[in-house]
Design an enzyme around this catalytic site. Structure first.
Site, PDB file in Angstrom:
ATOM      1  N   ASP A   1      -1.238   3.050  -8.156  1.00  0.00           N
ATOM      2  CA  ASP A   1      -0.435   1.879  -8.498  1.00  0.00           C
ATOM      3  C   ASP A   1      -1.137   1.041  -9.569  1.00  0.00           C
ATOM      4  O   ASP A   1      -0.517   0.593 -10.540  1.00  0.00           O
ATOM      5  CB  ASP A   1      -0.185   1.045  -7.237  1.00  0.00           C
ATOM      6  CG  ASP A   1       0.573  -0.238  -7.530  1.00  0.00           C
ATOM      7  OD1 ASP A   1       1.758  -0.165  -7.887  1.00  0.00           O
ATOM      8  OD2 ASP A   1      -0.029  -1.324  -7.403  1.00  0.00           O
TER       9      ASP A   1
ATOM     10  N   GLU B   1       2.768   7.765  -7.505  1.00  0.00           N
ATOM     11  CA  GLU B   1       1.571   6.945  -7.682  1.00  0.00           C
ATOM     12  C   GLU B   1       0.332   7.629  -7.112  1.00  0.00           C
ATOM     13  O   GLU B   1      -0.745   7.560  -7.714  1.00  0.00           O
ATOM     14  CB  GLU B   1       1.776   5.579  -7.034  1.00  0.00           C
ATOM     15  CG  GLU B   1       2.822   4.733  -7.746  1.00  0.00           C
ATOM     16  CD  GLU B   1       2.975   3.350  -7.156  1.00  0.00           C
ATOM     17  OE1 GLU B   1       3.170   2.399  -7.925  1.00  0.00           O
ATOM     18  OE2 GLU B   1       2.903   3.217  -5.913  1.00  0.00           O
TER      19      GLU B   1
END
Length: 224
Positions: A43, A114
């Site tokens: 992320d 992610e």
């Protein structure tokens, strides 16, 4: 690992990519690590890469770049990236999650995009991840054929602000088991319902409610 061959990734650490594709349901059943820590790292890597890309490729002010970035890294976008790369076909899921269609659950499929970036970063470094994004994701972002970047809540807010009306989202129902909950949200303008949305997260349900209101041209309210 077949997926790595498809992506052109040569590594001495295939296990990190297996972890990136391991859902908590599988991890709990087999006592191995899940993708959650790699997702956390990925992320941050994604935010950095997207921020740099927008800084170098646009002349927009901070607020506009922030809004653009949110479009390109929203759950819908990450889900589509992940599906296009075929990540979900290699997900390791627990028996129950597999049976209930976890391989196609938006939140899970978005998460592994992610976590895979996190794995690439640890294994290959930041420059590799940038090249991977340039090759596989930036062309998708530039494509006019996909519309998953729409932020309907922001669009509705802009429409409502012009008339100086109040806008609020209200959760009206929550159903289903813990691993597969469904949330239904209504959007109210001046305390009148204009749209309804149902999804597996409150955030997405709000987006669906906003889209419903926009599709109705914010014209005819529903019965409260």
């Amino acid at each position: 690992m077949e997926l790595l061959k498809k992506l052109g990734i040569e590594t001495k650490h295939p296990e990190i990519y297996e972890t990136a594709l391991t859902h908590t349901s599988y991890a709990n059943e087999h006592r191995v690590e899940s993708y959650e820590r790699l997702e956390y790292l990925g992320d941050a890597v994604l935010e950095l890469i997207m921020s740099e890309y927008l800084y170098k490729n646009t002349n927009e002010v901070e607020g506009v770049m922030t809004k653009l970035r949110s479009h390109y890294v929203c759950e819908n976008a990450l889900y589509e990236y992940s599906r296009l790369l075929g990540y979900n076909e290699y997900l390791r899921l627990g028996h129950g999650e597999e049976e209930s269609g976890g391989k196609y659950r938006k939140a899970i499929v978005a998460d592994i995009f992610e976590s895979m970036l996190g794995a690439m970063y640890l294994d290959q470094g930041l420059d590799f991840v940038k090249k991977f994004m340039d090759q596989h994701i930036i062309p998708v972002m530039k494509s006019d054929s996909l519309n998953f970047f729409d932020d309907y809540k922001s669009k509705l807010q802009e429409l409502v602000q012009t008339d100086k009306k109040s806008l609020e989202y209200e959760l009206v129902s929550e159903s289903g088991p813990a691993h597969k909950k469904e949330f239904t949200v209504v959007v109210k303008i001046d305390n009148v319902i204009y749209g309804t949305g149902t999804a597996h997260s409150k955030k997405e349900a709000e987006q669906e409610a906003a889209r419903d209101a926009i599709n109705k041209s914010v014209g005819k309210p529903q019965n409260d």
